[in-house]
Design a protein around this motif. Structure first.
Motif, PDB file in Angstrom:
ATOM      1  N   SER A   1       0.829  -1.213   0.000  1.00 28.74           N
ATOM      2  CA  SER A   1       0.000   0.000   0.000  1.00 28.74           C
ATOM      3  C   SER A   1       0.859   1.257   0.000  1.00 28.74           C
ATOM      4  O   SER A   1       0.523   2.248  -0.662  1.00 28.74           O
ATOM      5  N   GLU A   2       1.965   1.241   0.751  1.00 26.84           N
ATOM      6  CA  GLU A   2       2.857   2.402   0.775  1.00 26.84           C
ATOM      7  C   GLU A   2       3.471   2.640  -0.610  1.00 26.84           C
ATOM      8  O   GLU A   2       3.628   3.792  -1.041  1.00 26.84           O
ATOM      9  N   THR A   3       3.812   1.546  -1.296  1.00 25.32           N
ATOM     10  CA  THR A   3       4.341   1.669  -2.655  1.00 25.32           C
ATOM     11  C   THR A   3       3.291   2.247  -3.585  1.00 25.32           C
ATOM     12  O   THR A   3       3.585   3.116  -4.417  1.00 25.32           O
ATOM     13  N   ALA A   4       2.046   1.782  -3.445  1.00 22.83           N
ATOM     14  CA  ALA A   4       0.961   2.306  -4.273  1.00 22.83           C
ATOM     15  C   ALA A   4       0.741   3.789  -4.011  1.00 22.83           C
ATOM     16  O   ALA A   4       0.505   4.566  -4.946  1.00 22.83           O
ATOM     17  N   LEU A   5       0.827   4.213  -2.747  1.00 21.53           N
ATOM     18  CA  LEU A   5       0.653   5.635  -2.416  1.00 21.53           C
ATOM     19  C   LEU A   5       1.719   6.490  -3.081  1.00 21.53           C
ATOM     20  O   LEU A   5       1.427   7.552  -3.641  1.00 21.53           O
ATOM     21  N   GLU A   6       2.945   6.042  -3.040  1.00 19.35           N
ATOM     22  CA  GLU A   6       4.030   6.790  -3.685  1.00 19.35           C
ATOM     23  C   GLU A   6       3.844   6.820  -5.204  1.00 19.35           C
ATOM     24  O   GLU A   6       4.121   7.838  -5.856  1.00 19.35           O
ATOM     25  N   LEU A   7       3.357   5.727  -5.780  1.00 21.17           N
ATOM     26  CA  LEU A   7       3.103   5.704  -7.224  1.00 21.17           C
ATOM     27  C   LEU A   7       1.994   6.686  -7.602  1.00 21.17           C
ATOM     28  O   LEU A   7       2.070   7.346  -8.642  1.00 21.17           O
ATOM     29  N   VAL A   8       0.961   6.772  -6.766  1.00 19.90           N
ATOM     30  CA  VAL A   8      -0.107   7.753  -7.013  1.00 19.90           C
ATOM     31  C   VAL A   8       0.455   9.165  -6.970  1.00 19.90           C
ATOM     32  O   VAL A   8       0.110  10.014  -7.806  1.00 19.90           O
ATOM     33  N   LYS A   9       1.335   9.432  -6.010  1.00 17.80           N
ATOM     34  CA  LYS A   9       1.959  10.752  -5.926  1.00 17.80           C
ATOM     35  C   LYS A   9       2.819  11.044  -7.149  1.00 17.80           C
ATOM     36  O   LYS A   9       3.008  12.211  -7.523  1.00 17.80           O
ATOM     37  N   ARG A  10       3.323  10.001  -7.798  1.00 25.16           N
ATOM     38  CA  ARG A  10       4.155  10.172  -8.989  1.00 25.16           C
ATOM     39  C   ARG A  10       3.314  10.259 -10.265  1.00 25.16           C
ATOM     40  O   ARG A  10       3.846  10.283 -11.357  1.00 25.16           O
ATOM     41  N   GLY A  11       1.981  10.274 -10.105  1.00 19.92           N
ATOM     42  CA  GLY A  11       1.116  10.491 -11.262  1.00 19.92           C
ATOM     43  C   GLY A  11       0.429   9.257 -11.810  1.00 19.92           C
ATOM     44  O   GLY A  11      -0.266   9.340 -12.830  1.00 19.92           O
ATOM     45  N   HIS A  12       0.605   8.117 -11.169  1.00 18.30           N
ATOM     46  CA  HIS A  12      -0.049   6.891 -11.623  1.00 18.30           C
ATOM     47  C   HIS A  12      -1.398   6.729 -10.929  1.00 18.30           C
ATOM     48  O   HIS A  12      -1.770   7.540 -10.081  1.00 18.30           O
ATOM     49  N   ARG A  13      -2.119   5.671 -11.274  1.00 19.30           N
ATOM     50  CA  ARG A  13      -3.512   5.568 -10.817  1.00 19.30           C
ATOM     51  C   ARG A  13      -3.768   4.282 -10.043  1.00 19.30           C
ATOM     52  O   ARG A  13      -3.369   3.201 -10.477  1.00 19.30           O
ATOM     53  N   LEU A  14      -4.480   4.435  -8.938  1.00 19.14           N
ATOM     54  CA  LEU A  14      -4.845   3.293  -8.105  1.00 19.14           C
ATOM     55  C   LEU A  14      -6.136   2.664  -8.615  1.00 19.14           C
ATOM     56  O   LEU A  14      -7.096   3.362  -8.935  1.00 19.14           O
ATOM     57  N   VAL A  15      -6.148   1.335  -8.673  1.00 16.18           N
ATOM     58  CA  VAL A  15      -7.359   0.603  -9.043  1.00 16.18           C
ATOM     59  C   VAL A  15      -7.963  -0.068  -7.817  1.00 16.18           C
ATOM     60  O   VAL A  15      -9.157   0.062  -7.554  1.00 16.18           O
TER      61      VAL A  15
ATOM     62  N   LEU B   1      -7.419   3.478   0.396  1.00 15.21           N
ATOM     63  CA  LEU B   1      -6.071   2.952   0.573  1.00 15.21           C
ATOM     64  C   LEU B   1      -5.783   2.904   2.070  1.00 15.21           C
ATOM     65  O   LEU B   1      -6.034   3.879   2.788  1.00 15.21           O
ATOM     66  N   GLU B   2      -5.264   1.778   2.545  1.00 13.17           N
ATOM     67  CA  GLU B   2      -4.959   1.637   3.968  1.00 13.17           C
ATOM     68  C   GLU B   2      -3.460   1.760   4.192  1.00 13.17           C
ATOM     69  O   GLU B   2      -2.671   0.997   3.632  1.00 13.17           O
ATOM     70  N   ILE B   3      -3.084   2.733   5.032  1.00 10.11           N
ATOM     71  CA  ILE B   3      -1.679   2.944   5.379  1.00 10.11           C
ATOM     72  C   ILE B   3      -1.536   2.729   6.871  1.00 10.11           C
ATOM     73  O   ILE B   3      -2.159   3.440   7.670  1.00 10.11           O
ATOM     74  N   ARG B   4      -0.709   1.749   7.261  1.00  7.92           N
ATOM     75  CA  ARG B   4      -0.534   1.473   8.690  1.00  7.92           C
ATOM     76  C   ARG B   4       0.034   2.685   9.423  1.00  7.92           C
ATOM     77  O   ARG B   4       1.024   3.282   8.996  1.00  7.92           O
ATOM     78  N   GLY B   5      -0.605   3.026  10.542  1.00 12.47           N
ATOM     79  CA  GLY B   5      -0.202   4.194  11.318  1.00 12.47           C
ATOM     80  C   GLY B   5      -0.939   5.449  10.920  1.00 12.47           C
ATOM     81  O   GLY B   5      -0.984   6.423  11.669  1.00 12.47           O
ATOM     82  N   LEU B   6      -1.522   5.427   9.724  1.00 17.99           N
ATOM     83  CA  LEU B   6      -2.273   6.580   9.226  1.00 17.99           C
ATOM     84  C   LEU B   6      -3.756   6.263   9.137  1.00 17.99           C
ATOM     85  O   LEU B   6      -4.613   7.084   9.468  1.00 17.99           O
ATOM     86  N   GLY B   7      -4.070   5.038   8.698  1.00 17.23           N
ATOM     87  CA  GLY B   7      -5.464   4.627   8.595  1.00 17.23           C
ATOM     88  C   GLY B   7      -5.934   4.572   7.156  1.00 17.23           C
ATOM     89  O   GLY B   7      -5.146   4.421   6.221  1.00 17.23           O
ATOM     90  N   ILE B   8      -7.241   4.732   6.987  1.00 19.39           N
ATOM     91  CA  ILE B   8      -7.867   4.662   5.667  1.00 19.39           C
ATOM     92  C   ILE B   8      -7.905   6.051   5.047  1.00 19.39           C
ATOM     93  O   ILE B   8      -8.343   7.022   5.684  1.00 19.39           O
ATOM     94  N   ILE B   9      -7.446   6.162   3.803  1.00 18.42           N
ATOM     95  CA  ILE B   9      -7.511   7.430   3.079  1.00 18.42           C
ATOM     96  C   ILE B   9      -8.275   7.227   1.777  1.00 18.42           C
ATOM     97  O   ILE B   9      -8.283   6.132   1.220  1.00 18.42           O
ATOM     98  N   ASN B  10      -8.926   8.291   1.327  1.00 14.49           N
ATOM     99  CA  ASN B  10      -9.652   8.261   0.065  1.00 14.49           C
ATOM    100  C   ASN B  10      -8.776   8.896  -0.996  1.00 14.49           C
ATOM    101  O   ASN B  10      -8.543  10.116  -0.983  1.00 14.49           O
TER     102      ASN B  10
END
Length: 307
Positions: free
Chosen positions: A160-174, A201-210
């Motif tokens: 999930s952390e990798t997916a979050l960084e990829l979203v920040k780099r302009g890619h898209r979460l499915v 997206l669930e990030i441990r220590g942060l919780g659920i984010i939209n």
């Protein structure tokens, strides 16, 4: 086995209910559509009764030309206990014999304004998507430069952390955590998120984010064809990892085989960049450019020249 009920077809294609509303919960178990032209002529030997029956201008014109003595018999045989529903296209008039036979068998008779061929194509596509073989896997699905990448691995490895960084780099979460995979073609797998956790997206220590709320609609996709899987695993000092990229591992989902990469995880490795580059390199391979093979050929040529 996946099923669709008649009510879903009515709602999806805005069909008019003519009769047989007691049968709207009948199940549709196949995506094939039947246009019973031969059956209208009296040939029922191979009648696919379990399919949605579609009657258009051709079928009804022939039926209306039949003598009265045969019309009731044709419709009685058309309306079986296995038939989910009968759809009349082009807003055509519905024969009384059909309504009578359908009511007796409890079969919904529906009507559409669409042309027969057009409606047949739309209904088939819808049913193929809904009835496709499906499985669910624990992982994250991301769209990277148009490549559907399925990240798998043990819980807590960093998907999930990798997916979050990829979203920040302009890619898209499915999808995150749970990915529903459907086989929509002979070698096509399409993944999506369950409705309950879509765009989350669930990030441990942060919780659920939209993700859509935080990063916008351009950061998400509802579904994506899966092209490659990447297994994230904790670095094992005893294991030999592929350093050239010549090895090609595979994994099977339903009846489809996908390429799989194993990416070791340890502190200091930028997983999002590695996954991004792996997706780009996979895209190059599909275009016929295989850097690992080219390097191996150059290395072999260099060895031969020094012999």
């Amino acid at each position: 086995m996946a099923t669709v009920i008649v009510q879903e077809i009515i709602d999806q294609f805005d069909l008019e209910m003519i009769s047989g509303d007691s049968g709207i919960d009948r199940e549709i178990v196949t995506s094939d559509i039947s246009r019973p032209g031969l059956e209208m002529a009296g040939f029922f030997t191979y009648y696919p009764a379990e399919r949605v029956q579609l009657l258009g201008k051709t079928e009804l014109s022939f039926f209306n030309s039949l003598p009265d003595s045969e019309r009731n018999a044709r419709m009685d045989r058309l309306c079986t206990l296995e038939t989910p529903c009968i759809i009349i296209t082009r807003n055509l008039d519905i024969p009384e014999e059909l309504i009578s036979a359908a009511n007796e068998a409890g079969i919904p008779v529906l009507r559409s304004k669409s042309k027969t061929t057009h409606l047949s194509s739309r209904v088939t596509n819808y049913l193929e998507a809904r009835l496709a073989p499906m499985t669910s896997v624990h992982g994250v699905l991301v769209d990277i430069y148009g490549i559907g990448v399925l990240l798998t691995g043990a819980s807590g490895v960093g998907k999930s952390e990798t997916a979050l960084e990829l979203v920040k780099r302009g890619h898209r979460l499915v999808a995150d955590d749970s990915v529903e995979i459907r086989q929509t073609g002979d070698n096509d797998l399409v993944g999506n998120a369950p409705d309950l956790i879509r765009h989350l997206l669930e990030i441990r220590g942060l919780g659920i984010i939209n993700v859509m709320t935080l990063f916008g609609a351009g950061a998400i996709r509802n579904y994506k064809k899966i092209s490659i899987t990447m297994e994230l695993e904790l670095w094992n000092e005893q294991k030999m990892y592929d350093r050239l990229g010549l090895e090609e591992d595979k994994i099977d989902f339903i009846d489809t085989t996908l390429p799989r990469l194993t990416i070791p995880v340890r502190p200091g490795r930028n997983l999002s960049v590695i996954v991004e580059v792996a997706a780009m390199n996979f895209r190059l391979k599909r275009m016929g450019i295989n850097t690992a093979k080219q390097f191996n050929e150059r290395l072999n040529d260099a060895i031969k020249n020094h012999e």
